[in-house]
Scaffold this active site. Sequence first.
Site, PDB file in Angstrom:
ATOM      1  N   HIS A   6      -7.400  -5.890  -0.697  1.00  0.00           N
ATOM      2  CA  HIS A   6      -6.206  -5.121  -0.346  1.00  0.00           C
ATOM      3  C   HIS A   6      -5.595  -5.708   0.929  1.00  0.00           C
ATOM      4  CE1 HIS A   6      -3.992  -1.319  -0.493  1.00  0.00           C
ATOM      5  NE2 HIS A   6      -4.165  -1.195   0.809  1.00  0.00           N
ATOM      6  N   SER A   9       0.819  -1.204   0.000  1.00  0.00           N
ATOM      7  CA  SER A   9       0.000   0.000   0.000  1.00  0.00           C
ATOM      8  C   SER A   9       0.862   1.267   0.000  1.00  0.00           C
ATOM      9  CB  SER A   9      -0.937  -0.069   1.207  1.00  0.00           C
ATOM     10  OG  SER A   9      -2.097   0.644   0.943  1.00  0.00           O
TER      11      SER A   9
HETATM   12  C1  GTR Z   1      -5.403   4.605   1.458  1.00  0.00           C
HETATM   13  C2  GTR Z   1      -4.763   5.399   0.371  1.00  0.00           C
HETATM   14  C3  GTR Z   1      -3.975   4.501  -0.525  1.00  0.00           C
HETATM   15  C4  GTR Z   1      -3.128   3.494   0.229  1.00  0.00           C
HETATM   16  C5  GTR Z   1      -3.727   3.045   1.546  1.00  0.00           C
HETATM   17  C6  GTR Z   1      -2.762   2.472   2.571  1.00  0.00           C
HETATM   18  O1  GTR Z   1      -6.221   5.337   2.264  1.00  0.00           O
HETATM   19  O2  GTR Z   1      -5.765   6.055  -0.337  1.00  0.00           O
HETATM   20  O3  GTR Z   1      -3.207   5.266  -1.420  1.00  0.00           O
HETATM   21  O4  GTR Z   1      -1.861   3.976   0.427  1.00  0.00           O
HETATM   22  O5  GTR Z   1      -4.357   4.067   2.211  1.00  0.00           O
HETATM   23  O6  GTR Z   1      -1.587   2.755   2.578  1.00  0.00           O
HETATM   24  O7  GTR Z   1      -3.228   1.727   3.417  1.00  0.00           O
END
Ligand code: GTR
Length: 408
Positions: free
Chosen positions: A390, A265
């Site tokens: 995710h 992420s």
């Molecule tokens: C989200 C963000 C993403 C990603 C994610 C994370 O809120 O929009 O770009 O980086 O966080 O890192 O968990």
Amino acid sequence: MTIARYLLLLALCPLVGGIARAQDHPVNYDEAKVPAFDLPDPLVMEDGTPVETPEQWRKHRRPELLRLFEEHVYGRTPKRSVEVSARMINECIAFGGLALRREFDLSVAGKSDGPIRLLIYSPRAVEGPAPAFLALNFMGNHSIQPDPEITLSTQWIGSRAGHGIEKNRATEASRGRLSARWPVERILARGYAVVTVYYGDIDPDFDDGFANGVHPALDPEGGGERKPNEWGSIGAWAWGLSRALDFLVEDEWVDASRVALLGHSRLGKTALWAGATDERFALVISNNSGCGGAALSRRCFGETVARINRVFPHWFCERFRSYNNQESRLPVDQHQLIALIAPRPVLICSAEEDRWADPLGELLAARAAAPVFRFLDSASLVHRLRPGKHDVTDEDWTAYLEFADREM
Ligand code: GTR
């Protein structure tokens, strides 16, 4: 307040909201609405000259692309060198003799909010220094294993990064909390060391005007207006990864020439930028890194440049905001970030349900970076799509380990 004034305020409220959000277009998840775009060619110089030899890539195009990413996306990492000193915190045998577990503090001169604490597990069965996976973590080193001996982080922990279970400071509630993402024993048994740092030790993940973390230690003295190309938090986290690697160079248990850099992420965005800026990293794995990571900005699918800059104004340099809703004006796109890591092996991992991170945009970025890998005689760029959300799963680790076995 008079009734008329109250009504006026009420009438203005949606307008104010409207102005704040006017920067972002609605989130798009429809392929039919992805705008037509041309990607900047990684193998053509800014002035239109084609890159014809690997030497031209190394001497001219690679530095030019790095500079473009510094100037327009992540900001410039200060060249200033600061003193970093290491001190061992503890050392013991772990996993029934399988590993040596150690913690070290890296103290950065001029950083006033605590050291950068490294947690290192190294496999004892490996003869000589072991290859390693190096990855930042989201919730403190103590969150990666349910081991009571790992020191509890004392740094600021965001509830977002802390998955809502903690507010600002770590408690025992998060010990081992992320262990599903960190199959340490399995990695050790496969012959790899595991090295991690809590990313907030390098720079706490909130917009504080760059007063905390390593920024004050490295930024030009005297403060003043921030320049449009000054680095943000992703730049700082990447800098911290390089300092961890400096430490490993001196460590007898880990082979610094075989370090696989991994990030999930926002930390996947960081791993790509660190891999691009520091050529000592042998291999880079980006997991679900999305916008500002492996996904093409020009597709405007899922998270966009405007939205990421609004919600996380401290991640990138200020100039990146001038591309909000104007992605086609960007002089670079993210396939060129992947290309900057070539010919070193890169694994880009996406998840089908993680549409926010645009899995297809990540595949297309990998495809558009592939000509650089071929040009440099490397066949080591892989994009992988798995079902699901995710996250970092066991199945992901199967892929990381196979990739590292093969490529490193
Ligand atoms: C989200 C963000 C993403 C990603 C994610 C994370 O809120 O929009 O770009 O980086 O966080 O890192 O968990």
